[in-house]
Scaffold this motif. Structure first.
Motif, PDB file in Angstrom:
ATOM      1  N   SER A   6       0.604  -1.293   0.214  1.00 58.36           N
ATOM      2  CA  SER A   6      -0.178   0.139   0.055  1.00 58.36           C
ATOM      3  C   SER A   6       0.826   0.855   0.026  1.00 58.36           C
ATOM      4  O   SER A   6       2.281   1.299   0.719  1.00 58.36           O
ATOM      5  N   ARG A   7       0.214   2.445  -0.464  1.00 60.77           N
ATOM      6  CA  ARG A   7       1.438   4.101  -0.959  1.00 60.77           C
ATOM      7  C   ARG A   7      -0.033   4.684   0.285  1.00 60.77           C
ATOM      8  O   ARG A   7      -1.393   4.893   0.563  1.00 60.77           O
ATOM      9  N   SER A   8       0.894   5.211   0.507  1.00 61.55           N
ATOM     10  CA  SER A   8       0.112   6.702   1.709  1.00 61.55           C
ATOM     11  C   SER A   8       0.121   7.799   0.519  1.00 61.55           C
ATOM     12  O   SER A   8       0.382   7.868  -0.382  1.00 61.55           O
ATOM     13  N   ILE A   9      -0.396   8.650   1.199  1.00 60.03           N
ATOM     14  CA  ILE A   9      -0.251  10.098  -0.012  1.00 60.03           C
ATOM     15  C   ILE A   9       0.520  10.355  -0.005  1.00 60.03           C
ATOM     16  O   ILE A   9       1.163  11.326  -0.660  1.00 60.03           O
ATOM     17  N   THR A  10       1.011  10.389   1.537  1.00 58.09           N
ATOM     18  CA  THR A  10       2.613  11.172   1.758  1.00 58.09           C
ATOM     19  C   THR A  10       3.984  10.802   0.316  1.00 58.09           C
ATOM     20  O   THR A  10       5.195  11.689   0.487  1.00 58.09           O
ATOM     21  N   ASP A  11       4.015   9.485   0.454  1.00 57.41           N
ATOM     22  CA  ASP A  11       4.046   8.674  -0.696  1.00 57.41           C
ATOM     23  C   ASP A  11       4.660   9.459  -2.361  1.00 57.41           C
ATOM     24  O   ASP A  11       5.308   9.644  -2.969  1.00 57.41           O
ATOM     25  N   TYR A  12       3.200   9.670  -2.464  1.00 57.27           N
ATOM     26  CA  TYR A  12       2.653  10.170  -3.952  1.00 57.27           C
ATOM     27  C   TYR A  12       3.458  11.547  -4.080  1.00 57.27           C
ATOM     28  O   TYR A  12       3.611  11.913  -4.929  1.00 57.27           O
ATOM     29  N   LEU A  13       3.125  12.188  -2.725  1.00 59.95           N
ATOM     30  CA  LEU A  13       3.340  14.060  -3.011  1.00 59.95           C
ATOM     31  C   LEU A  13       4.923  13.654  -2.285  1.00 59.95           C
ATOM     32  O   LEU A  13       5.552  14.521  -3.392  1.00 59.95           O
ATOM     33  N   SER A  14       6.320  12.830  -2.072  1.00 58.58           N
ATOM     34  CA  SER A  14       6.882  12.642  -2.096  1.00 58.58           C
ATOM     35  C   SER A  14       8.037  12.505  -3.581  1.00 58.58           C
ATOM     36  O   SER A  14       8.551  12.259  -4.067  1.00 58.58           O
ATOM     37  N   GLY A  15       7.005  12.298  -4.143  1.00 58.44           N
ATOM     38  CA  GLY A  15       7.310  11.375  -5.608  1.00 58.44           C
ATOM     39  C   GLY A  15       7.497  10.065  -5.958  1.00 58.44           C
ATOM     40  O   GLY A  15       7.833   9.718  -7.226  1.00 58.44           O
ATOM     41  N   LYS A  16       7.734   9.234  -5.028  1.00 57.55           N
ATOM     42  CA  LYS A  16       7.323   7.585  -4.971  1.00 57.55           C
ATOM     43  C   LYS A  16       6.323   6.989  -6.046  1.00 57.55           C
ATOM     44  O   LYS A  16       6.348   6.269  -6.701  1.00 57.55           O
ATOM     45  N   GLY A  17       4.988   7.833  -6.192  1.00 55.71           N
ATOM     46  CA  GLY A  17       4.091   7.525  -6.838  1.00 55.71           C
ATOM     47  C   GLY A  17       4.606   7.429  -9.103  1.00 55.71           C
ATOM     48  O   GLY A  17       3.921   7.203  -8.910  1.00 55.71           O
ATOM     49  N   ARG A  18       5.740   8.248  -8.505  1.00 55.51           N
ATOM     50  CA  ARG A  18       6.306   8.313 -10.092  1.00 55.51           C
ATOM     51  C   ARG A  18       6.985   6.825 -10.385  1.00 55.51           C
ATOM     52  O   ARG A  18       7.275   6.622 -11.542  1.00 55.51           O
ATOM     53  N   ASP A  19       6.873   5.964  -9.711  1.00 57.39           N
ATOM     54  CA  ASP A  19       7.571   4.639 -10.065  1.00 57.39           C
ATOM     55  C   ASP A  19       6.428   4.070 -11.091  1.00 57.39           C
ATOM     56  O   ASP A  19       6.904   2.880 -11.413  1.00 57.39           O
ATOM     57  N   ASN A  20       5.407   3.980 -10.745  1.00 57.28           N
ATOM     58  CA  ASN A  20       4.326   3.389 -12.379  1.00 57.28           C
ATOM     59  C   ASN A  20       5.336   3.914 -13.843  1.00 57.28           C
ATOM     60  O   ASN A  20       4.839   3.289 -14.346  1.00 57.28           O
ATOM     61  N   ILE A  21       5.551   5.284 -13.944  1.00 55.65           N
ATOM     62  CA  ILE A  21       6.924   5.583 -15.038  1.00 55.65           C
ATOM     63  C   ILE A  21       7.985   4.084 -15.024  1.00 55.65           C
ATOM     64  O   ILE A  21       7.817   3.511 -16.119  1.00 55.65           O
ATOM     65  N   ASP A  22       8.681   4.358 -14.101  1.00 57.38           N
ATOM     66  CA  ASP A  22       9.449   3.047 -13.844  1.00 57.38           C
ATOM     67  C   ASP A  22       8.973   1.601 -14.860  1.00 57.38           C
ATOM     68  O   ASP A  22       9.997   0.779 -15.486  1.00 57.38           O
ATOM     69  N   GLU A  77       9.405  -2.054  -7.579  1.00 53.98           N
ATOM     70  CA  GLU A  77      10.108  -1.405  -6.444  1.00 53.98           C
ATOM     71  C   GLU A  77      10.658  -2.444  -5.868  1.00 53.98           C
ATOM     72  O   GLU A  77      10.031  -3.290  -4.897  1.00 53.98           O
ATOM     73  N   CYS A  78      12.052  -2.366  -5.560  1.00 56.82           N
ATOM     74  CA  CYS A  78      12.806  -3.259  -4.690  1.00 56.82           C
ATOM     75  C   CYS A  78      13.928  -2.619  -3.756  1.00 56.82           C
ATOM     76  O   CYS A  78      14.009  -0.453  -3.963  1.00 56.82           O
ATOM     77  N   ALA A  79      14.547  -3.035  -3.590  1.00 56.39           N
ATOM     78  CA  ALA A  79      15.505  -2.408  -2.622  1.00 56.39           C
ATOM     79  C   ALA A  79      16.845  -1.942  -3.444  1.00 56.39           C
ATOM     80  O   ALA A  79      17.214  -2.799  -4.004  1.00 56.39           O
ATOM     81  N   PRO A  80      17.516  -1.368  -2.867  1.00 57.17           N
ATOM     82  CA  PRO A  80      18.480  -0.381  -4.114  1.00 57.17           C
ATOM     83  C   PRO A  80      19.657  -1.033  -4.378  1.00 57.17           C
ATOM     84  O   PRO A  80      20.269  -1.157  -5.059  1.00 57.17           O
ATOM     85  N   GLN A  81      19.401  -2.326  -4.491  1.00 55.15           N
ATOM     86  CA  GLN A  81      20.852  -3.171  -3.789  1.00 55.15           C
ATOM     87  C   GLN A  81      20.791  -4.192  -4.589  1.00 55.15           C
ATOM     88  O   GLN A  81      21.489  -4.643  -4.800  1.00 55.15           O
ATOM     89  N   VAL A  82      19.533  -4.319  -5.234  1.00 53.62           N
ATOM     90  CA  VAL A  82      19.098  -6.020  -6.151  1.00 53.62           C
ATOM     91  C   VAL A  82      18.528  -5.235  -7.333  1.00 53.62           C
ATOM     92  O   VAL A  82      18.306  -4.021  -7.214  1.00 53.62           O
TER      93      VAL A  82
END
Length: 268
Positions: free
Chosen positions: A53-69, A111-116
Motif C-alpha cells: 500500500s502507498r500513502s498520500i505522502t508517498d505520492y506527494l514525495s514522488g514515489k508515485g512516479r514509480d508507475n512510469i518506471d 520496486e525493490c531495495a536499491p542493492q538488488v
C-alpha cells in the motif's frame, strides 16, 4: 538472487501448473531472513498477499512516479522476450521441460531495495525485475537470464531453496552463465592473460557468495563460502541450458540460441 521456497510438498510433477498448485501465498514469519525484506511489494497487505500500500505522502514525495518506471520495465521485458537470444533460449528450455512461461503471470516488475536488480520467488514461481534499479534493456536482459536459470533449476532439478547447498549451486550456475566473463574481470582489474580460468572461477564464486548472503541473511559468510566450495566442482561445469560461458562482446549468445535447436528446445 533467489528467495526461499516454503512449500512442504514433494516436487514430483514438473509442470508449471503443478508448481503453482504447491505454492503457498503465506510469507514466512521472519521474511527478512529469506530475502523478502529487499522486495517490499512481496510482503505488503493491500489487496493481496504481495501488494504494497502507498500513502498520500508517498505520492506527494514522488514515489508515485514509480508507475512510469514500471511501464518502462514492462516494455523492456516484452522487448527481451521478443528479441533477446538468451531470454528466448531460456523460455524455450523451460517449455521443453514442461514448465511453460507466461510473461503476464511469471514475470513481475516491482520496486525493490536499491542493492538488488531482480529476484526469483519460488513461492509464486515468479521472476521479479526491479524497475527502480534495472532501468535499461541490457540490465533487464541480464536479470531475466539470471532469474530464469533459477526457475529452470527449480523446474528440472528438484531444487529445494531451504537447502543451502542447493541454493549455492543455482547461484553458481546463474553467475557462471549470466554474469562473469574474462572481459568484465579484466576491466575491474582482477584478471590477466595468465589466469583467465582462475579469474572466471573467482568471479563466479564471488557473485554466488553475494547472492547467497542476500537470500539467506540468517547464515554467516563462512557458512555460505563452505557451501559454495562443497558444490562448486559439480555445479560449475553444468552449463545447461545455455551450453557455453558467454564472453563479453562476442557472438556467444547467438551461438547458444542457434545450438538450442540441437538440444530439442522449443525456441520461437
Amino acid at each position: 538472487m533467489t528467495f526461499i521456497d516454503y512449500s512442504n510438498e514433494e516436487k514430483s510433477n514438473k509442470s508449471s501448473a503443478t508448481k503453482e498448485e504447491k505454492a503457498t501465498t503465506t510469507l514466512p514469519e521472519d521474511a527478512s531472513q529469506w530475502g523478502y525484506d529487499m522486495y517490499p511489494e512481496r510482503k505488503g497487505t493491500s489487496s493481496g498477499p504481495y501488494k504494497k500500500s502507498r500513502s498520500i505522502t508517498d505520492y506527494l514525495s514522488g514515489k508515485g512516479r514509480d508507475n512510469i518506471d514500471k511501464i518502462r520495465c514492462e516494455r523492456n521485458v516484452y522487448k527481451c522476450v521478443k528479441e533477446s537470444p538468451l531470454v528466448k533460449l531460456m523460455m524455450g528450455a523451460l517449455r521443453s521441460s514442461g514448465c511453460g512461461l507466461d510473461i503476464r503471470r511469471h514475470i513481475a516488475c516491482e520496486e525493490c531495495a536499491p542493492q538488488v536488480s531482480g529476484g526469483y520467488d519460488p513461492i509464486m514461481n515468479q521472476v521479479i525485475v526491479c524497475h527502480n534499479t534495472a532501468k535499461n534493456e541490457g540490465i533487464v536482459q541480464g536479470v531475466l537470464t539470471h532469474e530464469l536459470i533459477h526457475m529452470f533449476d527449480y523446474c528440472r532439478n528438484d531444487l529445494d531453496f531451504k537447502n543451502l547447498d542447493h541454493l549455492a549451486c543455482t547461484e553458481i550456475r546463474a553467475a557462471n552463465l549470466a554474469h562473469c566473463s574474462f572481459m568484465s574481470a579484466w576491466m575491474s582489474g582482477n584478471a590477466s592473460v595468465f589466469n583467465i580460468k582462475e579469474t572466471h572461477q573467482d568471479c563466479v564464486k564471488s557473485k554466488a557468495l553475494s547472492s547467497v548472503l542476500a537470500a539467506r541473511s540468517g547464515i554467516s559468510k563462512t557458512e555460505a563460502i563452505n557451501a559454495i566450495e562443497r558444490v562448486f566442482p559439480k555445479c560449475y561445469p553444468d552449463l545447461e541450458p545455455i551450453g557455453r560461458r558467454l564472453r563479453r562482446n562476442s557472438y556467444d549468445m547467438y551461438k547458444a540460441y542457434e545450438e538450442g535447436y540441437y538440444y530439442g528446445y522449443d525456441i520461437p
